[in-house]
Write a protein that holds these residues in place. Structure first.
Motif, PDB file in Angstrom:
ATOM      1  N   ASN A 189       0.795  -1.235   0.000  1.00  0.00           N
ATOM      2  CA  ASN A 189       0.000   0.000   0.000  1.00  0.00           C
ATOM      3  C   ASN A 189       0.817   1.269   0.000  1.00  0.00           C
ATOM      4  N   SER A 190       2.141   1.157  -0.060  1.00  0.00           N
ATOM      5  CA  SER A 190       2.943   2.379  -0.062  1.00  0.00           C
ATOM      6  C   SER A 190       4.252   2.152  -0.810  1.00  0.00           C
ATOM      7  N   THR A 191       4.384   2.806  -1.964  1.00  0.00           N
ATOM      8  CA  THR A 191       5.630   2.739  -2.721  1.00  0.00           C
ATOM      9  C   THR A 191       6.776   3.330  -1.917  1.00  0.00           C
ATOM     10  N   TYR A 192       6.502   4.438  -1.244  1.00  0.00           N
ATOM     11  CA  TYR A 192       7.538   5.112  -0.462  1.00  0.00           C
ATOM     12  C   TYR A 192       8.044   4.216   0.669  1.00  0.00           C
ATOM     13  N   GLN A 247      -0.479  18.573  18.640  1.00  0.00           N
ATOM     14  CA  GLN A 247      -0.110  17.145  18.678  1.00  0.00           C
ATOM     15  C   GLN A 247      -0.991  16.344  17.708  1.00  0.00           C
ATOM     16  N   GLU A 248      -1.079  16.875  16.489  1.00  0.00           N
ATOM     17  CA  GLU A 248      -1.933  16.289  15.444  1.00  0.00           C
ATOM     18  C   GLU A 248      -1.169  16.205  14.122  1.00  0.00           C
ATOM     19  N   LEU A 249       0.094  15.882  14.196  1.00  0.00           N
ATOM     20  CA  LEU A 249       0.953  15.939  13.025  1.00  0.00           C
ATOM     21  C   LEU A 249       0.625  14.844  12.012  1.00  0.00           C
ATOM     22  N   ASN A 250       0.818  15.179  10.726  1.00  0.00           N
ATOM     23  CA  ASN A 250       0.693  14.209   9.639  1.00  0.00           C
ATOM     24  C   ASN A 250       2.039  13.553   9.349  1.00  0.00           C
ATOM     25  N   TYR A 251       2.025  12.608   8.401  1.00  0.00           N
ATOM     26  CA  TYR A 251       3.286  11.987   7.972  1.00  0.00           C
ATOM     27  C   TYR A 251       4.147  12.958   7.191  1.00  0.00           C
ATOM     28  N   SER A 252       3.502  13.887   6.489  1.00  0.00           N
ATOM     29  CA  SER A 252       4.277  14.800   5.652  1.00  0.00           C
ATOM     30  C   SER A 252       3.940  16.255   5.965  1.00  0.00           C
ATOM     31  N   GLN A 265      -0.562  10.502   1.860  1.00  0.00           N
ATOM     32  CA  GLN A 265       0.817  10.935   2.062  1.00  0.00           C
ATOM     33  C   GLN A 265       1.787   9.762   2.159  1.00  0.00           C
ATOM     34  N   MET A 266       1.298   8.621   2.661  1.00  0.00           N
ATOM     35  CA  MET A 266       2.173   7.456   2.768  1.00  0.00           C
ATOM     36  C   MET A 266       2.488   6.832   1.417  1.00  0.00           C
ATOM     37  N   GLU A 267       1.666   7.111   0.426  1.00  0.00           N
ATOM     38  CA  GLU A 267       1.861   6.473  -0.876  1.00  0.00           C
ATOM     39  C   GLU A 267       3.224   6.836  -1.459  1.00  0.00           C
ATOM     40  N   GLU A 268       3.490   8.132  -1.552  1.00  0.00           N
ATOM     41  CA  GLU A 268       4.761   8.538  -2.172  1.00  0.00           C
ATOM     42  C   GLU A 268       5.469   9.624  -1.357  1.00  0.00           C
ATOM     43  N   ASN A 269       5.145   9.737  -0.085  1.00  0.00           N
ATOM     44  CA  ASN A 269       5.764  10.701   0.818  1.00  0.00           C
ATOM     45  C   ASN A 269       5.633  12.129   0.293  1.00  0.00           C
ATOM     46  N   GLN A 270       4.418  12.468  -0.133  1.00  0.00           N
ATOM     47  CA  GLN A 270       4.157  13.808  -0.634  1.00  0.00           C
ATOM     48  C   GLN A 270       3.154  14.510   0.277  1.00  0.00           C
ATOM     49  N   GLN A 271       3.307  15.832   0.379  1.00  0.00           N
ATOM     50  CA  GLN A 271       2.386  16.611   1.210  1.00  0.00           C
ATOM     51  C   GLN A 271       1.144  16.923   0.385  1.00  0.00           C
ATOM     52  N   LEU A 290      -7.851  11.922  -8.901  1.00  0.00           N
ATOM     53  CA  LEU A 290      -8.840  11.723  -9.970  1.00  0.00           C
ATOM     54  C   LEU A 290      -8.645  10.382 -10.661  1.00  0.00           C
ATOM     55  N   SER A 291      -7.426   9.858 -10.652  1.00  0.00           N
ATOM     56  CA  SER A 291      -7.130   8.592 -11.325  1.00  0.00           C
ATOM     57  C   SER A 291      -7.992   7.463 -10.768  1.00  0.00           C
ATOM     58  N   PRO A 292      -8.702   6.700 -11.635  1.00  0.00           N
ATOM     59  CA  PRO A 292      -9.553   5.596 -11.156  1.00  0.00           C
ATOM     60  C   PRO A 292      -8.775   4.574 -10.330  1.00  0.00           C
ATOM     61  N   ALA A 293      -7.542   4.255 -10.769  1.00  0.00           N
ATOM     62  CA  ALA A 293      -6.765   3.253 -10.039  1.00  0.00           C
ATOM     63  C   ALA A 293      -6.398   3.746  -8.641  1.00  0.00           C
ATOM     64  N   ARG A 294      -5.995   5.016  -8.560  1.00  0.00           N
ATOM     65  CA  ARG A 294      -5.606   5.554  -7.258  1.00  0.00           C
ATOM     66  C   ARG A 294      -6.823   5.745  -6.365  1.00  0.00           C
ATOM     67  N   ARG A 295      -7.944   6.093  -6.946  1.00  0.00           N
ATOM     68  CA  ARG A 295      -9.176   6.242  -6.147  1.00  0.00           C
ATOM     69  C   ARG A 295      -9.629   4.895  -5.599  1.00  0.00           C
TER      70      ARG A 295
END
Length: 1005
Positions: free
Chosen positions: A53-56, A197-202, A424-430, A436-441
């Motif tokens: 579930n995460s390339t990164y 104290q509500e930080l995200n991964y990115s 954000q865990m997928e590719e470590n992006q903020q 919109l991509s059907p596969a990613r959705r």
């Protein structure tokens, strides 16, 4: 290949990628290959959910195959369920990092320490993500883990930068109140998601930097009198320190960067100083702070550096974040902020896909919480805090938000944060935007436990709609407005009866007189020509006066929940206000120019009307000197919070004036008017209003001493001035007396000269002139009271308090504080006062001490209650009566004596008791909240008369006026609330003190 992995591979969406990962791990290390082969089904499932579930995260694991090692010695497989099942605590994180950095720090290998820090962050971030994807922690717990990790990294970055710079340049120092060099502190404050104290991964980490005070850098510990010779002052040193921290945290390495740092929330944004002193922050927020900064600072939290300074910063901003009184425009400002955000999102085409900033998203949930906090948490301390989920529970518990709405917002918040994490865990992006991509959705939908993208969209859409509904209800809630139902009669000719009925309906008691004055206001007095423009302006201004009148419509607010709100601008006595308005206009001259000013600045007109209604004393000052209001309204004076040193600097401009009595009275009058106007329009909350009044009192005393010293040609004061009572406790309010003592050392010769100086100082402050007096001064707390010498030596004071003073005089010493003069003698007096009031051990050498001293003080309180409360008026005696202000004051003074403290401020002493577990948080909150309400009531009364007030009026008409000035709809609701406040105080007082009225109850004293 492990058979359990092979089973999962058969159903994988991308089996080639998964198989390639497995082969790479096998080839990385024989021990890793062996571990993979021996993993149980549960361990494989834990691993699979991460790499599938995460390339990164897959890439990170490929770069660190050692995390899969399990050799029974130094390595343990990260995907052992026991390893992942529980979160690592903040303490464990600190210990883990400390162990890793120990050798490198000892060797001053800062390059190696930076590399280890980045590796530490990567490993623990991966571990948190693995727990998250395997649903081994709740959303709230995952947010806390991510925030704890950031805290530890930031603290390490601070310590490394501090160590490097202090070894290179030396350590920073500043001077304390006694002029001694002390260590200067530095603190990193987290804002935004880090602060809450509500930080995200990115997430970015939003930071500001604060240092304790200005000074200089020294290589060696400076001694008193040392002059700095180094190249750096504190501002320069701490700027370098902040830059070094930011560089360490945001530096790109093979492990990536620790965190992106956002410094734009500091005062003045990107154009502002990178670091500021505590005093500089206080000045900025008091003078220039805006609504969005209040909301932003609600989440402020100490994260690194000096914890003591961090706590001071949080305490300093507390009244700014949670004002007691606040403008009614706050919801409108929040709505405008959200509208600007949405315009940016709309331009990006993501209005309904951005779960953070978009329609019905996270930002709207946060705005709902923070708006209610800004409006109400100043009076309801239990609504204070920076964590969104926790505060949603609190808002429901205390009926500030419907429980169903609170539940909906919590569900939406957790859902959105999970969506952010998965994205954000997928590719470590903020990113916060649904793809919109059907596969990613489809992938996102499955990660959110939905079978199809359509199911995910439906759930997301439902939550967005519900969040938007609650946001609209809270932000755009409209109060009932009387304006439409209070239409003015169209003219004055042949309409006297219609006007009289109208004026009676909106609260005027003498409508005949009011009609004449309203007609003069609009049309002029008749003996002068009024231009058409002035007539037009009069008609346009009149509705503003009418809106403030206490009609039935204006008095629909709900009693105690609205008490003391500055934005409830209802006149308590419109007849008197109208008469004063007429007098003001006559004295001012230039009716058209005045009306033009009011029309272009309705704020000024409203403020003047409130001043006429809320303070008889200041109304008379304004009418006699009508230009004074214009002087105060010019520039930014009303927006400024002034400290005593700034006021003293202003006063010093008049030191050469021949009429010092006139100069100090004129200045005091202007400042008092400015402070009251800030107070009346909610531009300063109760604590800041009280602070400014205290600063004015201190500045006037300090200036009076300068005048006297100049008169006697002295460069050094022969005595110290000690503040007692409200002045000592920094609890002055309008019209308070100044209780002062004069203390000199035996070294001074010429006792008569010193006595003359003290008399001259008191005369300068207290003498009645055509401009009135500045303060009533009271020095009767000196030895032997009015019969004793005005100035006594420290030795005489000590002998008096030790051998002749009564217990109540020792009790009064708990409120002592040095104001100005010979500070060395002043601090010696304070040391003596601390010793005399410390009853934590038996004081055999103190005449006033006895084993039953507590019982004597409680009996003294009972005696005051009976003798100083007018017969039959206990329900009106909010100060001396049962549950009045004196209950809290006596309790605090007894605590000071019993435990050997010396804290003259009532609120701070109560918080000190709570910090030492002598008072429960609940009892502390009850005492502080209700003490503040009674103090505010006293302020309302004293602001009116500028005289001492301890008993409410005993007739209905003036009592109703007091009730309306306090924000109530009538006498019954006001007296009911007052009774509740006093009963709450009395119950705690009896239970904690074990007073003679309630000897059976437990006591902490």
């Amino acid at each position: 290949m492990n058979p359990h992995f092979k089973e999962l591979l058969a159903a994988a969406d991308a089996p080639e990628r998964m198989e390639l990962f497995y082969r790479r791990m096998e080839e990385a290390d024989p021990v890793v290959a062996h571990t993979l082969e021996g993993m149980t089904q549960r361990q494989v499932e834990l691993l699979w959910r991460v790499v599938n579930n995460s390339t990164y995260l897959t890439t990170v694991l490929e770069n660190h195959p050692v995390w899969l090692k399990s050799d029974g010695e130094s390595h343990k497989n990260l995907f052992d369920e026991e390893e992942l099942s529980a979160p690592i605590t903040l303490t464990e994180l600190r210990q883990d990092l400390g162990d890793q950095l120990l050798d490198e720090v000892a060797n001053r290998d800062f390059e190696a320490t930076g590399r280890i820090l980045h590796q530490f962050k990567t490993r623990h971030l991966f571990r948190i993500a693995a727990r998250d994807l395997n649903r081994l922690g709740t959303t709230n717990l995952i947010l806390l883990e991510l925030s704890n990790l950031a805290d530890v990294c930031l603290q390490a970055a601070f310590r490394l930068a501090w160590l490097y710079l202090t070894e290179k340049f030396g350590a920073p120092y500043c001077k304390d109140e006694r002029g001694r060099w002390v260590d200067a502190g530095f603190s990193v404050i987290g804002l935004g998601k880090l602060g809450g104290q509500e930080l995200n991964y990115s997430s970015d980490v939003d930071l500001i930097f604060v240092y304790s005070g200005d000074g200089y850098v020294f290589k060696e510990t400076p001694q008193p009198g040392d002059v700095p010779r180094g190249p750096l002052n504190n501002q320069q040193f701490f700027t370098r320190l902040a830059e070094a921290i930011v560089d360490q945290v945001s530096r790109n390495t093979s492990e990536g960067m620790l965190y992106r740092v956002d410094l734009r929330l500091r005062p003045e944004g990107q154009g502002g100083s990178l670091v500021r002193s505590l005093h500089s922050y206080e000045n900025y927020y008091s003078q220039w702070g805006r609504t969005w900064e209040r909301m932003m600072l609600i989440k402020a939290r100490y994260v690194a550096g000096s914890s003591d300074l961090g706590a001071e910063f949080i305490e300093m901003i507390h009244p700014f974040c949670y004002p007691r009184y606040v403008s009614v425009q706050v919801p409108e400002e929040v709505a405008a902020i959200k509208e600007r955000i949405e315009k940016e999102v709309i331009r990006s085409g993501e209005l309904h896909r951005n779960v953070k900033l978009g329609w019905g998203g996270i930002r709207e949930i946060e705005f709902v919480v923070q708006t209610i906090q800004v409006l109400d948490a100043g009076k309801m301390p239990y609504l204070q805090g920076g964590q969104t989920l926790r505060m949603l529970d609190k808002l429901a518990t205390y009926d500030r938000l419907d429980s169903e709405d609170s539940l909906i917002l919590k569900q939406a918040y957790c859902f959105y944060r999970d969506v952010e994490h998965r994205l954000q865990m997928e590719e470590n992006q903020q990113t916060h935007t649904i793809p919109l991509s059907p596969a990613r959705r489809l992938r996102l939908a499955r990660l959110m436990d939905c079978e199809t993208p359509e199911e995910f969209d439906a759930q997301c859409g439902r939550l967005q709609k519900e969040v938007r509904r609650v946001f609209e209800e809270v932000i755009h809630r409209k109060s009932d407005s009387p304006d439409e139902e209070l239409a003015l009669p169209s003219d004055f000719e042949d309409k006297e009866e219609e006007w009289n009925n109208f004026l009676s309906r909106i609260g005027f008691k003498t409508p005949d007189t009011a009609y004449k004055l309203v007609k003069i206001f609009v049309c002029g007095p008749g003996y002068v020509h009024v231009s058409g423009r002035t007539l037009e302006l009069g008609w346009k201004l009149l509705p503003r006066l009418i809106r403030l009148c206490p009609s039935e419509h204006r008095l629909r607010f709900s009693g105690e929940q609205q008490c003391f709100k500055a934005n409830l601008r209802t006149l308590s006595d419109p007849d008197r206000v109208l008469a004063r308005l007429d007098s003001f206009i006559q004295n001012y001259g230039g009716r058209q120019g005045l009306f033009e000013t009011w029309f272009s600045s309705p704020f000024t007109f409203d403020l003047l009307l409130l001043l006429f209604d809320r303070s008889e004393y200041l109304a008379e000052v304004a009418i006699k000197t009508p230009g004074l209001v214009d002087e105060i309204m010019e520039g930014e004076q009303l927006r400024r919070f002034k400290e005593s040193r700034e006021m003293l600097r202003d006063l010093m401009y008049g030191l050469e004036d021949e009429d010092q009595h006139g100069w100090i009275r004129r200045y005091h009058r202007v400042e008092l008017m400015r402070i009251a106007m800030r107070d009346l329009f909610g531009m300063s909350d109760f604590s800041r209003n009280q602070a400014e009044i205290n600063c004015l009192g201190e500045a006037c005393v300090q200036y009076a001493l300068r005048v006297v010293m100049k008169k006697f040609r002295l460069k050094k004061s022969p005595f110290a001035i000690i503040g007692m009572g409200k002045l000592g406790g920094r609890e002055l309010t309008y019209g308070s007396d100044l209780d002062i003592l004069f203390v000199c050392t035996p070294r001074w010769k010429g006792e008569s000269k010193v006595q003359k100086m003290a008399f001259m100082l008191i005369d300068l402050l207290s003498a009645k002139t055509s401009l009135g007096s500045v303060y009533k001064t009271d020095s009767r707390l000196r030895p032997d009271g009015e019969k004793g010498a005005l100035v006594s030596t420290l030795v005489r004071y000590e002998r008096y308090y030790r051998y002749r003073a009564q217990l109540w005089e020792i009790q009064c010493l708990t409120r002592a504080r040095v104001i100005c003069g010979d500070t060395e003698t002043g601090f010696q007096f304070m040391d003596m006062a601390r010793d005399m009031t410390n009853f934590s051990i038996p004081r055999r050498n103190l005449e006033a001490y006895s084993e039953d001293w507590k019982e004597k003080i409680l009996n003294m309180r009972l005696k005051v209650e009976k003798e100083r409360t007018p017969y039959g008026k206990d329900h009106l005696a909010f100060k001396t009566g049962a549950g009045g202000l004196m209950d809290v004051e006596f309790l605090v003074q007894m605590l000071n004596m019993e435990f050997g403290w010396f804290q003259p401020n009532t609120r701070k002493a109560l918080r000190l008791a709570a910090s030492q577990d002598l008072l429960s948080e609940e009892d502390t909150a009850i005492l502080i909240e209700n003490f503040d309400k009674l103090m505010t009531l006293e302020k309302v009364l004293r602001r009116w008369s500028y005289e001492g007030e301890s008993v409410l009026p005993d007739t209905d008409a003036p009592l109703l006026r007091v009730a309306i000035r306090c924000g109530f709809d009538g006498i019954e609701s006001f007296m009911s609330a007052l009774s509740k406040w006093r009963n709450s105080i009395r119950e705690v007082y009896l239970r904690l003190s074990g007073s003679p009225e309630d000897n059976e109850k437990a006591s902490i004293l």
